[in-house]
Design a protein around this motif. Structure first.
Motif, PDB file in Angstrom:
ATOM      1  N   ALA A  58      -3.665  -2.310  -4.419  1.00 35.32           N
ATOM      2  CA  ALA A  58      -3.030  -3.390  -5.181  1.00 35.32           C
ATOM      3  C   ALA A  58      -2.522  -2.894  -6.530  1.00 35.32           C
ATOM      4  N   ALA A  59      -3.201  -1.900  -7.100  1.00 41.40           N
ATOM      5  CA  ALA A  59      -2.814  -1.393  -8.418  1.00 41.40           C
ATOM      6  C   ALA A  59      -1.406  -0.816  -8.423  1.00 41.40           C
ATOM      7  N   MET A  60      -0.958  -0.260  -7.290  1.00 42.70           N
ATOM      8  CA  MET A  60       0.350   0.385  -7.217  1.00 42.70           C
ATOM      9  C   MET A  60       1.381  -0.475  -6.491  1.00 42.70           C
ATOM     10  N   ALA A  61       1.024  -1.699  -6.149  1.00 44.96           N
ATOM     11  CA  ALA A  61       1.915  -2.547  -5.367  1.00 44.96           C
ATOM     12  C   ALA A  61       3.125  -2.984  -6.194  1.00 44.96           C
ATOM     13  N   SER A  62       4.194  -3.338  -5.482  1.00 45.78           N
ATOM     14  CA  SER A  62       5.421  -3.802  -6.126  1.00 45.78           C
ATOM     15  C   SER A  62       6.004  -4.961  -5.314  1.00 45.78           C
ATOM     16  N   THR A  63       7.110  -5.480  -5.811  1.00 43.27           N
ATOM     17  CA  THR A  63       7.805  -6.560  -5.096  1.00 43.27           C
ATOM     18  C   THR A  63       9.068  -6.035  -4.422  1.00 43.27           C
ATOM     19  N   TYR A  64       9.072  -4.773  -4.038  1.00 41.96           N
ATOM     20  CA  TYR A  64      10.226  -4.187  -3.361  1.00 41.96           C
ATOM     21  C   TYR A  64      10.608  -5.022  -2.147  1.00 41.96           C
ATOM     22  N   ASN A  65      11.909  -5.137  -1.893  1.00 40.57           N
ATOM     23  CA  ASN A  65      12.479  -6.017  -0.859  1.00 40.57           C
ATOM     24  C   ASN A  65      12.203  -7.484  -1.159  1.00 40.57           C
ATOM     25  N   ASP A 101       8.373   3.478   5.336  1.00 42.85           N
ATOM     26  CA  ASP A 101       7.422   2.370   5.460  1.00 42.85           C
ATOM     27  C   ASP A 101       6.631   2.538   6.760  1.00 42.85           C
ATOM     28  N   THR A 102       5.883   3.620   6.816  1.00 41.12           N
ATOM     29  CA  THR A 102       5.091   3.957   7.992  1.00 41.12           C
ATOM     30  C   THR A 102       3.675   4.286   7.538  1.00 41.12           C
ATOM     31  N   PHE A 103       2.709   3.569   8.083  1.00 37.47           N
ATOM     32  CA  PHE A 103       1.314   3.787   7.704  1.00 37.47           C
ATOM     33  C   PHE A 103       0.648   4.885   8.529  1.00 37.47           C
ATOM     34  N   ALA A 104       1.066   5.043   9.767  1.00 34.98           N
ATOM     35  CA  ALA A 104       0.459   6.049  10.637  1.00 34.98           C
ATOM     36  C   ALA A 104       1.418   6.382  11.763  1.00 34.98           C
ATOM     37  N   ARG A 105       1.438   7.645  12.138  1.00 35.11           N
ATOM     38  CA  ARG A 105       2.279   8.104  13.250  1.00 35.11           C
ATOM     39  C   ARG A 105       1.394   8.599  14.390  1.00 35.11           C
ATOM     40  N   GLN A 106       1.657   8.075  15.571  1.00 37.55           N
ATOM     41  CA  GLN A 106       0.932   8.468  16.787  1.00 37.55           C
ATOM     42  C   GLN A 106      -0.584   8.389  16.581  1.00 37.55           C
ATOM     43  N   ARG A 107      -0.995   7.280  15.966  1.00 39.15           N
ATOM     44  CA  ARG A 107      -2.417   7.014  15.736  1.00 39.15           C
ATOM     45  C   ARG A 107      -2.986   6.272  16.948  1.00 39.15           C
ATOM     46  N   ASP A 111       2.884   4.184  16.495  1.00 40.80           N
ATOM     47  CA  ASP A 111       3.262   4.245  15.080  1.00 40.80           C
ATOM     48  C   ASP A 111       3.008   2.868  14.479  1.00 40.80           C
ATOM     49  N   ILE A 112       2.285   2.819  13.376  1.00 37.17           N
ATOM     50  CA  ILE A 112       1.986   1.550  12.705  1.00 37.17           C
ATOM     51  C   ILE A 112       2.886   1.471  11.487  1.00 37.17           C
ATOM     52  N   VAL A 113       3.785   0.492  11.487  1.00 36.75           N
ATOM     53  CA  VAL A 113       4.861   0.434  10.504  1.00 36.75           C
ATOM     54  C   VAL A 113       4.949  -0.957   9.891  1.00 36.75           C
ATOM     55  N   GLY A 114       5.567  -1.007   8.706  1.00 35.27           N
ATOM     56  CA  GLY A 114       5.787  -2.274   8.036  1.00 35.27           C
ATOM     57  C   GLY A 114       7.229  -2.736   8.147  1.00 35.27           C
ATOM     58  N   PRO A 115       7.571  -3.875   7.519  1.00 33.34           N
ATOM     59  CA  PRO A 115       8.893  -4.480   7.659  1.00 33.34           C
ATOM     60  C   PRO A 115       9.933  -4.021   6.645  1.00 33.34           C
ATOM     61  N   VAL A 116       9.543  -3.177   5.676  1.00 35.21           N
ATOM     62  CA  VAL A 116      10.494  -2.740   4.653  1.00 35.21           C
ATOM     63  C   VAL A 116      11.571  -1.857   5.279  1.00 35.21           C
ATOM     64  N   CYS A 117      12.783  -1.971   4.779  1.00 36.08           N
ATOM     65  CA  CYS A 117      13.923  -1.260   5.365  1.00 36.08           C
ATOM     66  C   CYS A 117      13.985   0.190   4.908  1.00 36.08           C
ATOM     67  N   GLU A 118      12.950   0.945   5.204  1.00 42.99           N
ATOM     68  CA  GLU A 118      12.900   2.381   4.974  1.00 42.99           C
ATOM     69  C   GLU A 118      12.019   3.001   6.047  1.00 42.99           C
ATOM     70  N   LEU A 121       0.870  -1.180   0.000  1.00 41.14           N
ATOM     71  CA  LEU A 121       0.000   0.000   0.000  1.00 41.14           C
ATOM     72  C   LEU A 121       0.904   1.226   0.000  1.00 41.14           C
ATOM     73  N   MET A 122       1.096   1.803  -1.194  1.00 43.77           N
ATOM     74  CA  MET A 122       2.054   2.890  -1.383  1.00 43.77           C
ATOM     75  C   MET A 122       1.530   4.257  -0.958  1.00 43.77           C
ATOM     76  N   ARG A 123       0.241   4.434  -0.872  1.00 42.14           N
ATOM     77  CA  ARG A 123      -0.327   5.772  -0.728  1.00 42.14           C
ATOM     78  C   ARG A 123       0.212   6.549   0.484  1.00 42.14           C
ATOM     79  N   PRO A 124       0.330   5.944   1.667  1.00 41.41           N
ATOM     80  CA  PRO A 124       0.878   6.722   2.781  1.00 41.41           C
ATOM     81  C   PRO A 124       2.307   7.203   2.531  1.00 41.41           C
ATOM     82  N   ALA A 125       3.161   6.354   1.964  1.00 43.27           N
ATOM     83  CA  ALA A 125       4.545   6.753   1.703  1.00 43.27           C
ATOM     84  C   ALA A 125       4.636   7.757   0.563  1.00 43.27           C
ATOM     85  N   LEU A 126       3.780   7.599  -0.451  1.00 46.43           N
ATOM     86  CA  LEU A 126       3.862   8.429  -1.648  1.00 46.43           C
ATOM     87  C   LEU A 126       3.181   9.780  -1.479  1.00 46.43           C
TER      88      LEU A 126
END
Length: 428
Positions: free
Chosen positions: A377-384, A350-356, A340-347, A312-317
């Protein structure tokens, strides 16, 4: 409105519980509601009809190109707005009749235009003079006459995010409205082209009706001038852009949108094309994820989930907001705490929400990211080297996987080693 509700303390998609799907397909995954897609299409179609408009709804496939999503809409009577040969092929494969397909986009290649001509689609929206010349050459070579629209850039600020604004003069899209009369004269003189429409799209996720009205009034003036020049304008392609509520926004209703079209353009005698994407599918989708762990940092608590920015790229983009809810309904007595709700990607991005604020969760709990049916899903990739997540469609008490999660072996098999890296000994 959507069809995702808590039932007996557990989140359901229509008649299917989210935990049931998660147990079957694993997380993360996208989940789409057929009933929500159908309702949103029906509300828009009825609003346009009630306003006295002869309108065709062409789903903007870029929002969600899944075949099952496109077919759901096609069976209701929708056409398709496509911006690449791949999307055109998907629309055809999903059962959209060629005569209900419009091809937009600023960078259509010779091969893409040739395929569109061969497919016999309804309309090609031309965005530059070189494209106009190329299309005429290809149509003439194919012995066809192609109905075209010129996409107008009306220089109207959509008051939306800068990255999804498309109707200002500094944007790459369309032809500046002050030059459109000249370009239509060229189109009328070129063989193989029949200019019958004017196209305009000023941006995405609009939450005000004013920019639409401003753009439509410019189109109105333009149509009258073009007709006086001898161009037989029969259709108006008004694009899409009507927003959905992500974070308490109150976008105009479909009825208000239809009313604005009717008030500004309704007496021109033109049929109308509208090209919604997000409006039809945004609220119809969730991204479902599992909590991997809860990590206490020096200054804040992190909820680490198995979905990531590549899913889900929208929060990062866009710094976009998505409501996040636990699948198990929290008790009213439970106090939400900021995390903070975050994912496992090494950046760090890769944060979906801060202090939510979120009720306490633990490893294995399921969370959902709401309003994720468009540009997820339309903007998803196989990054990492993370596999694309599966997509699931629900219809009543049934569900089906409509895009499978590839295995690691399938992902790696797309790569090819060059011959000089072969392990075969050469006798040296």
């Amino acid at each position: 409105m959507n069809h995702f509700d808590y039932q007996d303390g557990v989140l359901f998609a229509e008649g299917v519980s989210i935990p049931r799907i998660a147990a079957d397909v694993g997380t993360p995954f996208y989940c789409y509601s057929t009933a929500t897609i159908e309702r949103h299409y029906t509300v828009l179609a009825e609003s346009l009809a009630a306003a006295g408009l002869k309108a065709t709804i062409c789903f903007a496939c870029k929002a969600n190109p899944n075949l099952a999503v496109i077919r759901t809409l096609s069976r209701l009577g929708a056409g398709a707005d496509v911006v690449s040969e791949g999307e055109l092929r998907r629309a055809l494969a999903a059962g959209v009749p060629a005569e209900r397909i419009v091809f937009s986009g600023v960078g259509k290649t010779r091969d893409e235009l040739a395929f569109a001509i061969e497919s016999g689609i309804m309309q090609i929206n031309v965005e530059s003079e070189p494209e106009l010349l190329m299309l005429s050459e290809l149509a003439t070579a194919a012995g066809r006459e192609i109905e075209v629209a010129i996409r107008v850039n009306p220089d109207v600020d959509a008051n939306t995010h800068a990255k999804i604004t498309t109707g200002k003069k500094e944007n790459k899209f369309g032809i500046e409205w002050t030059r459109v009369r000249e370009v239509y004269a060229i189109a009328r003189a070129l063989p193989g082209l029949v200019p019958v429409a004017v196209a305009c799209h000023i941006g995405s996720q609009l939450t005000e009706i004013g920019p639409f009205r401003e753009a439509f009034l410019r189109l109105r003036d333009l149509v009258q001038v073009l007709r006086s020049d001898g161009t037989d304008i029969r259709r108006l392609d008004l694009g899409g852009g009507l927003g959905v509520p992500y974070d308490g926004e109150t976008p105009p209703s479909p009825a208000a949108y239809a009313g604005a079209i009717a008030e500004t353009l309704g007496d021109l005698g033109c049929s109308v094309l509208v090209e919604p994407g997000r409006l039809l599918v945004g609220n119809a989708g969730l991204l479902v994820s599992s909590v991997v762990r809860v990590k206490t940092g020096a200054t804040r608590t992190f909820v680490v989930v198995d979905a990531a920015m590549n899913d889900l790229m929208r929060p990062a983009l866009y710094d976009a907001y998505h409501a996040i809810h636990p699948v198990t309904e929290p008790s009213a007595e439970v106090e939400a705490v900021p995390v903070d709700i975050v994912g496992p990607v090494c950046e760090t991005g890769d944060t979906f929400a801060r202090q939510r604020p979120l009720p306490p969760v633990q490893a294995g709990d399921l969370l959902v990211f709401a309003t994720a049916g468009a540009y997820g899903a339309a903007m998803a990739s196989t990054y990492n080297s993370r596999p694309l997540v599966p997509e699931v469609m629900v219809n009543g008490n049934r569900f089906a996987v409509v895009r499978v999660r590839p295995s690691y072996e399938e992902m790696i098999a797309f790569d090819r080693l060059p011959d000089w890296q072969s392990d075969t000994k050469t006798g040296q």
